[in-house]
Scaffold this motif. Sequence first.
Motif, PDB file in Angstrom:
ATOM      1  N   LEU A  90       7.925 -91.931  13.049  1.00 58.30           N
ATOM      2  CA  LEU A  90       7.581 -90.733  13.699  1.00 58.30           C
ATOM      3  C   LEU A  90       8.025 -91.119  15.187  1.00 58.30           C
ATOM      4  CD1 LEU A  90       4.002 -89.663  12.564  1.00 58.30           C
ATOM      5  CD2 LEU A  90       6.225 -88.400  12.794  1.00 58.30           C
ATOM      6  N   TYR A  91       8.291 -92.250  15.561  1.00 52.60           N
ATOM      7  CA  TYR A  91       8.640 -92.663  17.078  1.00 52.60           C
ATOM      8  C   TYR A  91      10.120 -92.046  17.058  1.00 52.60           C
ATOM      9  CZ  TYR A  91       5.042 -95.949  18.249  1.00 52.60           C
ATOM     10  OH  TYR A  91       3.674 -96.315  18.953  1.00 52.60           O
ATOM     11  N   GLY A  92      10.828 -92.153  16.225  1.00 51.43           N
ATOM     12  CA  GLY A  92      12.224 -91.632  16.319  1.00 51.43           C
ATOM     13  C   GLY A  92      12.240 -90.010  15.988  1.00 51.43           C
ATOM     14  N   VAL A  93      11.446 -89.685  15.336  1.00 50.69           N
ATOM     15  CA  VAL A  93      11.406 -88.027  14.943  1.00 50.69           C
ATOM     16  C   VAL A  93      11.183 -87.406  16.164  1.00 50.69           C
ATOM     17  CG1 VAL A  93      10.330 -86.221  13.300  1.00 50.69           C
ATOM     18  CG2 VAL A  93      11.115 -88.443  12.400  1.00 50.69           C
ATOM     19  N   LEU A  94      10.101 -87.828  16.731  1.00 49.86           N
ATOM     20  CA  LEU A  94       9.370 -87.227  18.006  1.00 49.86           C
ATOM     21  C   LEU A  94      10.554 -87.091  18.961  1.00 49.86           C
ATOM     22  CD1 LEU A  94       5.696 -88.407  18.171  1.00 49.86           C
ATOM     23  CD2 LEU A  94       6.595 -85.938  17.291  1.00 49.86           C
ATOM     24  N   ARG A  95      11.551 -87.991  19.192  1.00 46.41           N
ATOM     25  CA  ARG A  95      12.394 -87.658  20.083  1.00 46.41           C
ATOM     26  C   ARG A  95      13.406 -86.531  19.789  1.00 46.41           C
ATOM     27  NH1 ARG A  95      12.990 -93.648  19.285  1.00 46.41           N
ATOM     28  NH2 ARG A  95      12.450 -94.656  21.173  1.00 46.41           N
ATOM     29  N   ALA A  96      13.489 -86.175  18.358  1.00 45.28           N
ATOM     30  CA  ALA A  96      14.481 -84.946  18.062  1.00 45.28           C
ATOM     31  C   ALA A  96      13.754 -83.827  17.746  1.00 45.28           C
ATOM     32  CB  ALA A  96      15.368 -85.515  16.927  1.00 45.28           C
ATOM     33  N   VAL A  97      12.580 -83.688  17.068  1.00 41.62           N
ATOM     34  CA  VAL A  97      11.933 -82.508  16.624  1.00 41.62           C
ATOM     35  C   VAL A  97      10.863 -81.984  17.794  1.00 41.62           C
ATOM     36  CG1 VAL A  97      10.071 -81.807  15.220  1.00 41.62           C
ATOM     37  CG2 VAL A  97      11.655 -83.492  14.457  1.00 41.62           C
ATOM     38  N   ARG A  98      11.312 -80.789  18.233  1.00 47.49           N
ATOM     39  CA  ARG A  98      10.588 -80.025  19.344  1.00 47.49           C
ATOM     40  C   ARG A  98       9.503 -79.720  19.038  1.00 47.49           C
ATOM     41  NH1 ARG A  98      13.008 -82.655  23.710  1.00 47.49           N
ATOM     42  NH2 ARG A  98      15.214 -82.538  23.513  1.00 47.49           N
ATOM     43  N   ASP A  99       8.357 -79.183  19.985  1.00 48.52           N
ATOM     44  CA  ASP A  99       7.277 -78.252  19.860  1.00 48.52           C
ATOM     45  C   ASP A  99       6.306 -79.013  18.770  1.00 48.52           C
ATOM     46  OD1 ASP A  99       8.567 -76.655  21.818  1.00 48.52           O
ATOM     47  OD2 ASP A  99       9.596 -75.621  20.085  1.00 48.52           O
ATOM     48  N   VAL A 100       6.204 -80.316  18.765  1.00 50.87           N
ATOM     49  CA  VAL A 100       5.257 -80.776  17.691  1.00 50.87           C
ATOM     50  C   VAL A 100       3.868 -80.674  18.746  1.00 50.87           C
ATOM     51  CG1 VAL A 100       4.017 -83.048  17.047  1.00 50.87           C
ATOM     52  CG2 VAL A 100       6.707 -82.454  16.618  1.00 50.87           C
ATOM     53  N   ASP A 101       2.918 -80.287  18.013  1.00 46.96           N
ATOM     54  CA  ASP A 101       1.653 -80.053  18.752  1.00 46.96           C
ATOM     55  C   ASP A 101       0.856 -81.109  19.236  1.00 46.96           C
ATOM     56  OD1 ASP A 101      -1.089 -79.324  19.585  1.00 46.96           O
ATOM     57  OD2 ASP A 101      -1.037 -77.610  18.098  1.00 46.96           O
ATOM     58  N   ARG A 102       1.079 -81.791  20.504  1.00 47.63           N
ATOM     59  CA  ARG A 102       0.614 -82.962  21.197  1.00 47.63           C
ATOM     60  C   ARG A 102      -0.886 -82.962  20.891  1.00 47.63           C
ATOM     61  NH1 ARG A 102       5.949 -83.013  21.509  1.00 47.63           N
ATOM     62  NH2 ARG A 102       6.860 -84.874  22.265  1.00 47.63           N
ATOM     63  N   HIS A 103      -1.525 -81.712  20.933  1.00 45.26           N
ATOM     64  CA  HIS A 103      -2.978 -81.673  21.071  1.00 45.26           C
ATOM     65  C   HIS A 103      -3.649 -82.319  19.493  1.00 45.26           C
ATOM     66  CE1 HIS A 103      -3.433 -79.967  24.789  1.00 45.26           C
ATOM     67  NE2 HIS A 103      -2.594 -79.362  24.300  1.00 45.26           N
ATOM     68  N   VAL A 104      -2.837 -81.890  18.405  1.00 46.41           N
ATOM     69  CA  VAL A 104      -3.199 -82.352  17.196  1.00 46.41           C
ATOM     70  C   VAL A 104      -3.059 -83.576  16.878  1.00 46.41           C
ATOM     71  CG1 VAL A 104      -2.529 -81.874  14.630  1.00 46.41           C
ATOM     72  CG2 VAL A 104      -2.489 -79.940  16.041  1.00 46.41           C
ATOM     73  N   LEU A 105      -2.014 -84.448  17.510  1.00 45.26           N
ATOM     74  CA  LEU A 105      -1.679 -85.742  17.463  1.00 45.26           C
ATOM     75  C   LEU A 105      -2.953 -86.234  18.257  1.00 45.26           C
ATOM     76  CD1 LEU A 105      -0.229 -88.342  16.805  1.00 45.26           C
ATOM     77  CD2 LEU A 105       1.103 -87.726  18.698  1.00 45.26           C
ATOM     78  N   GLU A 106      -3.159 -85.825  19.384  1.00 41.61           N
ATOM     79  CA  GLU A 106      -4.244 -86.643  20.004  1.00 41.61           C
ATOM     80  C   GLU A 106      -5.805 -86.517  19.595  1.00 41.61           C
ATOM     81  OE1 GLU A 106      -4.080 -84.476  23.874  1.00 41.61           O
ATOM     82  OE2 GLU A 106      -2.076 -85.359  24.247  1.00 41.61           O
ATOM     83  N   GLU A 107      -6.001 -85.302  18.925  1.00 38.87           N
ATOM     84  CA  GLU A 107      -7.360 -85.218  18.321  1.00 38.87           C
ATOM     85  C   GLU A 107      -7.307 -86.217  16.969  1.00 38.87           C
ATOM     86  OE1 GLU A 107      -8.095 -81.108  17.555  1.00 38.87           O
ATOM     87  OE2 GLU A 107      -8.210 -80.507  19.519  1.00 38.87           O
ATOM     88  N   TYR A 108      -6.306 -86.328  16.230  1.00 40.90           N
ATOM     89  CA  TYR A 108      -6.329 -87.160  15.189  1.00 40.90           C
ATOM     90  C   TYR A 108      -6.536 -88.575  15.520  1.00 40.90           C
ATOM     91  CZ  TYR A 108      -3.901 -89.940  11.482  1.00 40.90           C
ATOM     92  OH  TYR A 108      -3.615 -90.680  10.568  1.00 40.90           O
ATOM     93  N   VAL A 109      -5.730 -88.979  16.543  1.00 37.29           N
ATOM     94  CA  VAL A 109      -5.785 -90.313  17.043  1.00 37.29           C
ATOM     95  C   VAL A 109      -6.961 -90.799  17.526  1.00 37.29           C
ATOM     96  CG1 VAL A 109      -4.880 -92.184  18.560  1.00 37.29           C
ATOM     97  CG2 VAL A 109      -3.088 -90.497  17.229  1.00 37.29           C
ATOM     98  N   ASP A 110      -7.513 -89.808  18.340  1.00 32.03           N
ATOM     99  CA  ASP A 110      -9.036 -90.249  19.190  1.00 32.03           C
ATOM    100  C   ASP A 110     -10.014 -90.057  18.061  1.00 32.03           C
ATOM    101  OD1 ASP A 110      -7.657 -90.159  21.353  1.00 32.03           O
ATOM    102  OD2 ASP A 110      -8.296 -88.149  22.052  1.00 32.03           O
ATOM    103  N   GLY A 111      -9.764 -89.537  17.153  1.00 29.97           N
ATOM    104  CA  GLY A 111     -10.985 -89.195  15.908  1.00 29.97           C
ATOM    105  C   GLY A 111     -10.951 -90.478  15.159  1.00 29.97           C
ATOM    106  N   LEU A 112      -9.650 -91.192  14.801  1.00 34.03           N
ATOM    107  CA  LEU A 112      -9.633 -92.429  14.209  1.00 34.03           C
ATOM    108  C   LEU A 112     -10.248 -93.496  14.782  1.00 34.03           C
ATOM    109  CD1 LEU A 112      -6.170 -92.369  12.594  1.00 34.03           C
ATOM    110  CD2 LEU A 112      -8.310 -92.203  11.505  1.00 34.03           C
ATOM    111  N   ALA A 113      -9.617 -93.356  16.293  1.00 36.66           N
ATOM    112  CA  ALA A 113     -10.525 -94.486  17.040  1.00 36.66           C
ATOM    113  C   ALA A 113     -11.957 -94.743  17.043  1.00 36.66           C
ATOM    114  CB  ALA A 113      -9.841 -94.405  18.693  1.00 36.66           C
ATOM    115  N   ALA A 114     -12.548 -93.557  17.131  1.00 37.74           N
ATOM    116  CA  ALA A 114     -14.042 -93.213  17.119  1.00 37.74           C
ATOM    117  C   ALA A 114     -14.591 -93.809  15.940  1.00 37.74           C
ATOM    118  CB  ALA A 114     -14.484 -91.797  17.097  1.00 37.74           C
ATOM    119  N   GLY A 115     -13.714 -94.162  14.956  1.00 37.32           N
ATOM    120  CA  GLY A 115     -14.394 -94.586  13.880  1.00 37.32           C
ATOM    121  C   GLY A 115     -13.839 -96.089  13.392  1.00 37.32           C
ATOM    122  N   ALA A 116     -13.075 -96.629  14.323  1.00 34.35           N
ATOM    123  CA  ALA A 116     -12.345 -97.893  14.192  1.00 34.35           C
ATOM    124  C   ALA A 116     -13.207 -98.833  13.452  1.00 34.35           C
ATOM    125  CB  ALA A 116     -11.892 -98.389  15.479  1.00 34.35           C
TER     126      ALA A 116
END
Length: 275
Positions: free
Chosen positions: A224-250
Amino acid sequence: MCDADGSTRPGRRSIYAISLRGVLIPLEAGETVIGRSPSSDVVLPSNTASRQHARIVVNGDGVSIEDLNSRNGVFVNEVRITRVQRLAVRDRIRIGDAMMKLVLFDEQKRTQGGEVLSPIAGPGSDESTSEPPPRALAVVGPIVEKLLALGKKEEADRLLRLPLQRLLLDSARGQTVSTEVTNRAAELAVKVAAATGRPQYIDLILRVHATHARPLPIAVIDELYGVLRAVRDVDRHVLEEYVDGLAAGAADLGPTERFALSRLVGLKQFAGASR
């Protein structure tokens, strides 16, 4: 062009497909080889199928099937064939332990951006049914990878879209889906997103893993580090909510999952910096 009941409808173009465990696989003009080998056009993950088991040919005369000297034979409507066999719409084909059916679809609906191929078969047809994601992904996964290797990204997109949408729907409904299935879905989704540039695949697989509170596989995160450079308009809010949710249950995560989370935190920061 003949309709599924044998009638002709002027101005309507149709294509043949096979329905395999609820997955709809279009048949292009020419030869389609079915078998266990990854080099086959349609790969059957079954020990009862030969490496190259059968050949389906689509041409101006219709559709035919031929047994390629397989170990267990090819059956059409439960009769073993001994020569090249012409097929009719709704004929049932058995190859090893895999059952499939020849169907006919409206090409116009296929090209208007619909989510699924739309059957034009007659009464009593069941081509529009879909299998649960575990079985569907087992069928389409090897085919999607082969299509991508051949540069047929649009075909790969059409084939993978419905099983992934069904996976998201089942997850949202609270159905239990194994880690093996969600990880396999993530692997395929990232490959198709990279090939097509379509961000929906990344958004979808993030939502699936967020629903199950699971980190993505580390190999997928690295991709995904490489894909995010090439794929436009990925919903950053979805990514942020996903990561923050995992962090809350770390605290409930194991060592490998915590390492994956650390890579996801880095990915979130990378995505934010690349805006």
